[in-house]
Enzyme design. Structure first.
Site, PDB file in Angstrom:
ATOM      1  N   TYR A   1      -1.312  -0.282  11.139  1.00  0.00           N
ATOM      2  CA  TYR A   1      -1.575  -0.983   9.875  1.00  0.00           C
ATOM      3  C   TYR A   1      -0.420  -0.775   8.900  1.00  0.00           C
ATOM      4  O   TYR A   1       0.141  -1.729   8.345  1.00  0.00           O
ATOM      5  CB  TYR A   1      -2.889  -0.483   9.254  1.00  0.00           C
ATOM      6  CG  TYR A   1      -3.036  -0.803   7.774  1.00  0.00           C
ATOM      7  CD1 TYR A   1      -3.254  -2.117   7.347  1.00  0.00           C
ATOM      8  CD2 TYR A   1      -2.947   0.203   6.808  1.00  0.00           C
ATOM      9  CE1 TYR A   1      -3.371  -2.410   5.987  1.00  0.00           C
ATOM     10  CE2 TYR A   1      -3.067  -0.081   5.458  1.00  0.00           C
ATOM     11  CZ  TYR A   1      -3.281  -1.394   5.053  1.00  0.00           C
ATOM     12  OH  TYR A   1      -3.384  -1.680   3.707  1.00  0.00           O
TER      13      TYR A   1
ATOM     14  N   LYS B   1       2.330  -3.406   7.215  1.00  0.00           N
ATOM     15  CA  LYS B   1       2.498  -3.596   5.764  1.00  0.00           C
ATOM     16  C   LYS B   1       3.944  -3.282   5.356  1.00  0.00           C
ATOM     17  O   LYS B   1       4.495  -3.921   4.448  1.00  0.00           O
ATOM     18  CB  LYS B   1       1.519  -2.714   4.986  1.00  0.00           C
ATOM     19  CG  LYS B   1       0.046  -3.072   5.160  1.00  0.00           C
ATOM     20  CD  LYS B   1      -0.338  -4.418   4.577  1.00  0.00           C
ATOM     21  CE  LYS B   1      -0.357  -4.427   3.067  1.00  0.00           C
ATOM     22  NZ  LYS B   1      -0.916  -5.709   2.526  1.00  0.00           N
TER      23      LYS B   1
ATOM     24  N   THR C   1       0.834  -1.213   0.000  1.00  0.00           N
ATOM     25  CA  THR C   1       0.000   0.000   0.000  1.00  0.00           C
ATOM     26  C   THR C   1       0.862   1.254   0.000  1.00  0.00           C
ATOM     27  O   THR C   1       1.991   1.234   0.505  1.00  0.00           O
ATOM     28  CB  THR C   1      -0.914   0.000   1.245  1.00  0.00           C
ATOM     29  OG1 THR C   1      -1.510   1.290   1.377  1.00  0.00           O
ATOM     30  CG2 THR C   1      -0.144  -0.297   2.530  1.00  0.00           C
ATOM     31  N   ASP C   2       0.302   2.340  -0.514  1.00  0.00           N
ATOM     32  CA  ASP C   2       1.027   3.622  -0.472  1.00  0.00           C
ATOM     33  C   ASP C   2       1.268   4.081   0.962  1.00  0.00           C
ATOM     34  O   ASP C   2       2.175   4.880   1.224  1.00  0.00           O
ATOM     35  CB  ASP C   2       0.280   4.702  -1.279  1.00  0.00           C
ATOM     36  CG  ASP C   2      -1.135   5.001  -0.785  1.00  0.00           C
ATOM     37  OD1 ASP C   2      -1.627   4.311   0.131  1.00  0.00           O
ATOM     38  OD2 ASP C   2      -1.753   5.938  -1.329  1.00  0.00           O
ATOM     39  N   GLU C   3       0.457   3.581   1.904  1.00  0.00           N
ATOM     40  CA  GLU C   3       0.561   4.064   3.291  1.00  0.00           C
ATOM     41  C   GLU C   3       1.903   3.730   3.934  1.00  0.00           C
ATOM     42  O   GLU C   3       2.259   4.330   4.955  1.00  0.00           O
ATOM     43  CB  GLU C   3      -0.564   3.482   4.158  1.00  0.00           C
ATOM     44  CG  GLU C   3      -1.919   3.888   3.652  1.00  0.00           C
ATOM     45  CD  GLU C   3      -3.025   3.806   4.678  1.00  0.00           C
ATOM     46  OE1 GLU C   3      -2.749   3.688   5.882  1.00  0.00           O
ATOM     47  OE2 GLU C   3      -4.186   3.875   4.260  1.00  0.00           O
TER      48      GLU C   3
ATOM     49  N   ALA D   1       2.569   0.204   9.435  1.00  0.00           N
ATOM     50  CA  ALA D   1       3.834  -0.375   9.926  1.00  0.00           C
ATOM     51  C   ALA D   1       3.877  -1.875   9.657  1.00  0.00           C
ATOM     52  O   ALA D   1       4.915  -2.427   9.265  1.00  0.00           O
ATOM     53  CB  ALA D   1       3.995  -0.085  11.418  1.00  0.00           C
TER      54      ALA D   1
HETATM   55  P1  NAD Z   1     -10.271  -6.633   2.735  1.00  0.00           P
HETATM   56  O1  NAD Z   1     -10.166  -6.329   4.190  1.00  0.00           O
HETATM   57  O2  NAD Z   1     -11.520  -6.316   2.000  1.00  0.00           O
HETATM   58  O3  NAD Z   1     -10.003  -8.189   2.474  1.00  0.00           O
HETATM   59  C1  NAD Z   1      -8.989  -8.893   3.124  1.00  0.00           C
HETATM   60  C2  NAD Z   1      -9.248 -10.383   2.901  1.00  0.00           C
HETATM   61  O4  NAD Z   1      -8.179 -11.116   3.519  1.00  0.00           O
HETATM   62  C3  NAD Z   1     -10.552 -10.873   3.538  1.00  0.00           C
HETATM   63  O5  NAD Z   1     -11.231 -11.712   2.630  1.00  0.00           O
HETATM   64  C4  NAD Z   1     -10.085 -11.665   4.747  1.00  0.00           C
HETATM   65  O6  NAD Z   1     -10.969 -12.716   5.108  1.00  0.00           O
HETATM   66  C5  NAD Z   1      -8.741 -12.176   4.280  1.00  0.00           C
HETATM   67  N1  NAD Z   1      -7.821 -12.466   5.398  1.00  0.00           N
HETATM   68  C6  NAD Z   1      -7.550 -11.675   6.457  1.00  0.00           C
HETATM   69  N2  NAD Z   1      -6.670 -12.309   7.278  1.00  0.00           N
HETATM   70  C7  NAD Z   1      -6.362 -13.501   6.684  1.00  0.00           C
HETATM   71  C8  NAD Z   1      -5.513 -14.573   7.027  1.00  0.00           C
HETATM   72  N3  NAD Z   1      -4.779 -14.552   8.166  1.00  0.00           N
HETATM   73  N4  NAD Z   1      -5.443 -15.629   6.195  1.00  0.00           N
HETATM   74  C9  NAD Z   1      -6.180 -15.660   5.046  1.00  0.00           C
HETATM   75  N5  NAD Z   1      -7.009 -14.681   4.683  1.00  0.00           N
HETATM   76  C10 NAD Z   1      -7.106 -13.597   5.489  1.00  0.00           C
HETATM   77  O7  NAD Z   1      -9.009  -5.917   2.076  1.00  0.00           O
HETATM   78  P2  NAD Z   1      -8.853  -5.239   0.644  1.00  0.00           P
HETATM   79  O8  NAD Z   1      -9.282  -3.835   0.734  1.00  0.00           O
HETATM   80  O9  NAD Z   1      -9.416  -6.145  -0.373  1.00  0.00           O
HETATM   81  O10 NAD Z   1      -7.258  -5.226   0.542  1.00  0.00           O
HETATM   82  C11 NAD Z   1      -6.557  -6.321  -0.052  1.00  0.00           C
HETATM   83  C12 NAD Z   1      -5.074  -6.033   0.031  1.00  0.00           C
HETATM   84  O11 NAD Z   1      -4.778  -4.819  -0.644  1.00  0.00           O
HETATM   85  C13 NAD Z   1      -4.533  -5.849   1.440  1.00  0.00           C
HETATM   86  O12 NAD Z   1      -3.266  -6.453   1.514  1.00  0.00           O
HETATM   87  C14 NAD Z   1      -4.416  -4.350   1.615  1.00  0.00           C
HETATM   88  O13 NAD Z   1      -3.385  -4.024   2.530  1.00  0.00           O
HETATM   89  C15 NAD Z   1      -4.073  -3.928   0.209  1.00  0.00           C
HETATM   90  N6  NAD Z   1      -4.474  -2.575  -0.198  1.00  0.00           N
HETATM   91  C16 NAD Z   1      -5.773  -2.166  -0.028  1.00  0.00           C
HETATM   92  C17 NAD Z   1      -6.165  -0.903  -0.469  1.00  0.00           C
HETATM   93  C18 NAD Z   1      -7.581  -0.414  -0.349  1.00  0.00           C
HETATM   94  O14 NAD Z   1      -7.860   0.742  -0.690  1.00  0.00           O
HETATM   95  N7  NAD Z   1      -8.523  -1.220   0.082  1.00  0.00           N
HETATM   96  C19 NAD Z   1      -5.217  -0.068  -1.051  1.00  0.00           C
HETATM   97  C20 NAD Z   1      -3.894  -0.511  -1.193  1.00  0.00           C
HETATM   98  C21 NAD Z   1      -3.547  -1.780  -0.768  1.00  0.00           C
HETATM   99  O1  TDX Z   2     -15.462   7.487   8.944  1.00  0.00           O
HETATM  100  C1  TDX Z   2     -14.452   7.904   8.337  1.00  0.00           C
HETATM  101  N1  TDX Z   2     -14.302   9.242   8.151  1.00  0.00           N
HETATM  102  C2  TDX Z   2     -13.224   9.793   7.512  1.00  0.00           C
HETATM  103  O2  TDX Z   2     -13.123  11.022   7.371  1.00  0.00           O
HETATM  104  C3  TDX Z   2     -13.451   7.020   7.811  1.00  0.00           C
HETATM  105  C4  TDX Z   2     -13.570   5.526   7.980  1.00  0.00           C
HETATM  106  C5  TDX Z   2     -12.373   7.582   7.154  1.00  0.00           C
HETATM  107  N2  TDX Z   2     -12.251   8.925   7.018  1.00  0.00           N
HETATM  108  C6  TDX Z   2     -11.079   9.485   6.317  1.00  0.00           C
HETATM  109  C7  TDX Z   2      -9.741   8.924   6.733  1.00  0.00           C
HETATM  110  C8  TDX Z   2      -8.931   8.991   5.456  1.00  0.00           C
HETATM  111  O3  TDX Z   2      -8.353  10.290   5.325  1.00  0.00           O
HETATM  112  O4  TDX Z   2     -11.211   9.133   4.927  1.00  0.00           O
HETATM  113  C9  TDX Z   2      -9.948   8.792   4.350  1.00  0.00           C
HETATM  114  C10 TDX Z   2     -10.008   7.364   3.833  1.00  0.00           C
HETATM  115  O5  TDX Z   2     -10.112   6.510   4.960  1.00  0.00           O
HETATM  116  P1  TDX Z   2     -10.116   4.910   4.814  1.00  0.00           P
HETATM  117  O6  TDX Z   2     -11.189   4.507   3.880  1.00  0.00           O
HETATM  118  O7  TDX Z   2     -10.120   4.343   6.187  1.00  0.00           O
HETATM  119  O8  TDX Z   2      -8.756   4.651   4.044  1.00  0.00           O
HETATM  120  P2  TDX Z   2      -7.229   5.002   4.388  1.00  0.00           P
HETATM  121  O9  TDX Z   2      -7.020   5.183   5.836  1.00  0.00           O
HETATM  122  O10 TDX Z   2      -6.822   6.115   3.472  1.00  0.00           O
HETATM  123  O11 TDX Z   2      -6.541   3.616   3.940  1.00  0.00           O
HETATM  124  C11 TDX Z   2      -6.956   2.984   2.717  1.00  0.00           C
HETATM  125  O12 TDX Z   2      -6.045   3.165   1.678  1.00  0.00           O
HETATM  126  C12 TDX Z   2      -4.858   2.422   1.727  1.00  0.00           C
HETATM  127  C13 TDX Z   2      -7.251   1.502   2.921  1.00  0.00           C
HETATM  128  O13 TDX Z   2      -8.153   1.335   3.998  1.00  0.00           O
HETATM  129  C14 TDX Z   2      -6.007   0.720   3.152  1.00  0.00           C
HETATM  130  O14 TDX Z   2      -6.282  -0.676   3.225  1.00  0.00           O
HETATM  131  C15 TDX Z   2      -5.076   0.962   2.014  1.00  0.00           C
HETATM  132  O15 TDX Z   2      -3.858   0.320   2.265  1.00  0.00           O
END
Ligand code: NAD
Ligand code: TDX
Length: 341
Positions: free
Chosen positions: A151, A155, A124-126, A153
């Protein structure tokens, strides 16, 4: 026939990736290995062709289970499995370390032991921390890792382990770092699906702090096409930043949702800020564009319309994930129920 082992494929991005892979490679078989945490949902995989997709309920920290289900002559492990929500990691970091760090190491060890051809690790970019407010600063592949939340940290630690497996053992590992994904089937703890589902129900939308934090948004299918490009043609050992050059302030995101759903701005509710809240993310995707020829296809508006329509058209999915444990989480996080915010 190519054989893939996808972890976390019952979640938001993992399930979208499986859909992309199945249509991109008609002659492949996919083992989807997922622990079905609160974020995993079998509804997300119900549409897949069972002759090419098999679901296994398993945890990536369980090495024996991973070994037992990894296909022979596996072409690639694509690791999406993670605890993925920043706010939950602030409440309790333990599960984040177990899955994101130990789980990643288990997969790297198994890949090495079983000569898996490639590991694509989804990061992730984070991991790169927070950028200054100036519009001219961007994350690049050279940016230093300075994660700010538990989170992020966890990643970053996983990335270090993936990099070390490549450097020390020559394992073919490629890392992707993407920004904020949006699209169908995202769990409504994340900001955009939370805003959409609350707006649909005429419930308040919690905005942290001053609402001016910036995130870089990408439609999930565009992200998945980038992962396919990395899987096929990415350089072993490289990191690719993936972004759609689409930065928005959080308040602009909510306003877009309210406009499209024709809901009043009075639904916006400013609440206490997230501790340690990163101010700005913005990705320079030049490397994935230039090396792999990838480009996003969706604009912010077109992706948002598709996303909103999906949530409007799938009320059963929304009701199922917003029941029970979600309500308890919501009360803990926001101090009140969904209806009463
Ligand atoms: P999500 O939370 O929707 O899905 C995570 C999945 O992993 C779930 O199906 C969960 O059951 C499974 N899981 C969790 N712990 C597990 C374990 N110990 N063993 C097997 N399966 C397990 O997450 P997402 O948003 O789909 O993100 C997927 C990946 O992309 C993550 O690695 C996340 O860090 C990364 N990512 C997400 C975003 C975003 O915006 N959502 C952005 C950048 C990177
Ligand atoms: O209730 C809320 N109100 C609010 O203002 C929530 C849940 C979030 N926010 C803000 C926090 C962030 O600035 O919105 C922005 C986006 O929040 P999230 O959806 O929680 O995402 P973020 O913290 O940016 O992280 C996401 O992008 C990188 C994903 O959850 C991560 O899994 C991914 O790695």
């Amino acid at each position: 026939m190519k054989r893939y082992f996808v972890t976390g494929g019952a979640g938001f991005i993992g399930s979208a990736f499986i859909e992309s892979l199945l249509s991109h490679e008609p002659n492949c078989s996919i083992t989807n290995f997922d622990a079905l945490t609160y974020a995993g949902n079998l509804e997300n995989v119900a549409r897949f062709d069972k002759s090419r997709h098999s679901f296994v309920h398993g945890n990536i920290i369980d090495k024996e289970a991973v070994l037992a289900h990894l296909p022979q002559e596996c072409d690639a492990i694509i690791n999406f499995a993670a605890e993925s929500h920043v706010d939950r990691s602030i409440r309790s970091a333990h599960e984040f370390l177990v899955t994101n760090v130990i789980g990643t190491q288990v997969l790297l060890d198994v890949a090495r032991a079983r000569n898996v051809r490639r590991v694509v690790h989804i990061s992730t970019d984070e991991v790169m921390g927070s950028l200054p407010e100036t519009e001219s600063s961007f994350f690049t592949e050279e940016s230093e890792l300075s994660p700010n939340s538990p989170y992020a940290a966890s990643k970053a630690a996983a990335e270090h382990l993936a990099r070390a497996a490549h450097h020390t053992f020559g394992l073919d590992v490629v890392i992707t770092r993407c920004g904020n994904n949006y699209g169908p089937r995202q769990f409504p703890e994340k900001f955009l699906p939370l805003a959409i589902t609350n707006a649909i129900h005429n419930e308040s939308i919690p905005v942290y702090g001053d609402g001016l934090n910036v995130r870089d948004w990408i439609y999930v299918e565009d992200h998945c096409r980038a992962i396919l490009a990395v899987l096929e043609n990415g350089r072993s050992g490289a990191v690719y930043n993936i972004g759609a050059r689409n930065t928005r302030r959080n308040i602009e995101v909510v306003e877009s949702v309210l406009n499209q759903l024709q809901r009043p701005k009075s639904l916006i509710k400013y609440v206490s800020d997230r501790p340690g809240h990163d101010r700005r993310y913005a990705i320079d995707p030049s490397m994935v564009e230039n090396e792999l020829g990838w480009r996003p296809l969706e604009s912010w508006e077109s992706g948002l319309t598709k996303t909103i329509n999906w949530y409007k058209d799938n009320p059963q999915w929304v009701e199922q994930v917003r029941s029970g444990a979600y309500r308890d989480y919501y009360k803990q996080q926001y101090g009140t129920g969904v209806e009463a915010l």
